[in-house]
Write a protein that holds these residues in place. Sequence first.
Motif, PDB file in Angstrom:
ATOM      1  N   SER A 153      -4.079   5.929   4.119  1.00 21.12           N
ATOM      2  CA  SER A 153      -3.610   5.515   3.139  1.00 21.12           C
ATOM      3  C   SER A 153      -4.157   3.972   2.969  1.00 21.12           C
ATOM      4  CB  SER A 153      -2.212   5.415   2.897  1.00 21.12           C
ATOM      5  OG  SER A 153      -1.550   6.656   2.832  1.00 21.12           O
ATOM      6  N   ILE A 180       0.914  -1.026   0.063  1.00 18.23           N
ATOM      7  CA  ILE A 180      -0.085   0.074  -0.047  1.00 18.23           C
ATOM      8  C   ILE A 180       0.744   1.109  -0.230  1.00 18.23           C
ATOM      9  CG2 ILE A 180      -1.742   1.269   1.315  1.00 18.23           C
ATOM     10  CD1 ILE A 180      -2.946  -1.232   2.302  1.00 18.23           C
ATOM     11  N   PRO A 181       0.729   2.179  -1.135  1.00 16.59           N
ATOM     12  CA  PRO A 181       1.377   3.357  -0.940  1.00 16.59           C
ATOM     13  C   PRO A 181       1.006   4.305  -0.058  1.00 16.59           C
ATOM     14  CG  PRO A 181       0.152   3.089  -3.061  1.00 16.59           C
ATOM     15  CD  PRO A 181      -0.135   1.902  -2.407  1.00 16.59           C
ATOM     16  N   ALA A 182       2.200   4.848   0.344  1.00 16.71           N
ATOM     17  CA  ALA A 182       1.753   6.313   1.137  1.00 16.71           C
ATOM     18  C   ALA A 182       1.284   7.257   0.254  1.00 16.71           C
ATOM     19  CB  ALA A 182       3.119   6.644   1.997  1.00 16.71           C
ATOM     20  N   SER A 183      -0.230   7.066   0.050  1.00 15.09           N
ATOM     21  CA  SER A 183      -0.710   8.210  -0.600  1.00 15.09           C
ATOM     22  C   SER A 183      -1.035   9.350  -0.236  1.00 15.09           C
ATOM     23  CB  SER A 183      -1.809   7.358  -1.358  1.00 15.09           C
ATOM     24  OG  SER A 183      -1.462   6.464  -2.246  1.00 15.09           O
ATOM     25  N   TYR A 184      -1.155   9.384   1.308  1.00 17.34           N
ATOM     26  CA  TYR A 184      -1.762  10.359   1.904  1.00 17.34           C
ATOM     27  C   TYR A 184      -0.712  10.729   3.117  1.00 17.34           C
ATOM     28  CZ  TYR A 184      -5.882   9.281  -0.319  1.00 17.34           C
ATOM     29  OH  TYR A 184      -6.668   8.920  -1.757  1.00 17.34           O
ATOM     30  N   HIS A 194      -7.411   2.625   0.689  1.00 19.08           N
ATOM     31  CA  HIS A 194      -6.735   1.451  -0.395  1.00 19.08           C
ATOM     32  C   HIS A 194      -7.855   0.520  -0.591  1.00 19.08           C
ATOM     33  CE1 HIS A 194      -4.111  -1.453  -2.003  1.00 19.08           C
ATOM     34  NE2 HIS A 194      -3.592  -0.578  -2.509  1.00 19.08           N
ATOM     35  N   TRP A 195      -8.065  -0.130  -1.834  1.00 20.90           N
ATOM     36  CA  TRP A 195      -9.042  -1.113  -2.282  1.00 20.90           C
ATOM     37  C   TRP A 195      -9.059  -2.307  -1.344  1.00 20.90           C
ATOM     38  CZ3 TRP A 195      -7.581  -5.935  -3.258  1.00 20.90           C
ATOM     39  CH2 TRP A 195      -6.243  -6.131  -3.992  1.00 20.90           C
ATOM     40  N   TRP A 243      -0.665   7.349   7.466  1.00 17.66           N
ATOM     41  CA  TRP A 243      -0.742   6.120   6.973  1.00 17.66           C
ATOM     42  C   TRP A 243      -2.045   5.387   7.028  1.00 17.66           C
ATOM     43  CZ3 TRP A 243      -1.648   1.731  10.005  1.00 17.66           C
ATOM     44  CH2 TRP A 243      -1.698   2.096  11.348  1.00 17.66           C
TER      45      TRP A 243
END
Length: 169
Positions: A133, A123-127, A137-138, A130
């Motif tokens: 994120s 899971i990328p640290a998109s936000y 995530h799906w 954590w």
Amino acid sequence: MLIAHLPSGYILGRLARRRWREVPGIVTAAMLGSVVPDIDMLYFHLIDGGRTHHHAYITHWPLFWVVIGSASLSVGRLLGLPHLPSIAAFFAGAMLHMALDTVASPIMWLAPFSRHPFELVAIPASYGNWVLSFVLHWTFGLELVICTWALWLGWPRPPLPVDTPQKGT
């Protein structure tokens, strides 16, 4: 996994109770087992200060649970303990915890022999946070499915109607 460990333990316990109806506490044992690996969060926050990812601790080593579980079941069998299914459910819950964590977090399945982490989805640290994120995530959908399943299993249902004989028949 963030929220589905305890519900997954409940599901496991309910499935185990179908097989071993006469064993008291099997659902509780499975639920405790499903969350006990996260006892390392106490060390993580109180002593380590968050410097080491808690999945690197021994309580997140699957082989630790296999060894402890096998030894516990062997001793329980030798002593003739009546609660072997509950002991098995506890350790199955701990292994379920490891399997669920592997979906979106690194777990070292071969530790201490190998420190290679396994995870199905990174899971990328998109936000900036954590938790956000993970929740956005799906893979969080899997957690929601597990929680919904556990709620469905635990939801009280009205009793089925009993056929009553008709008058005059």
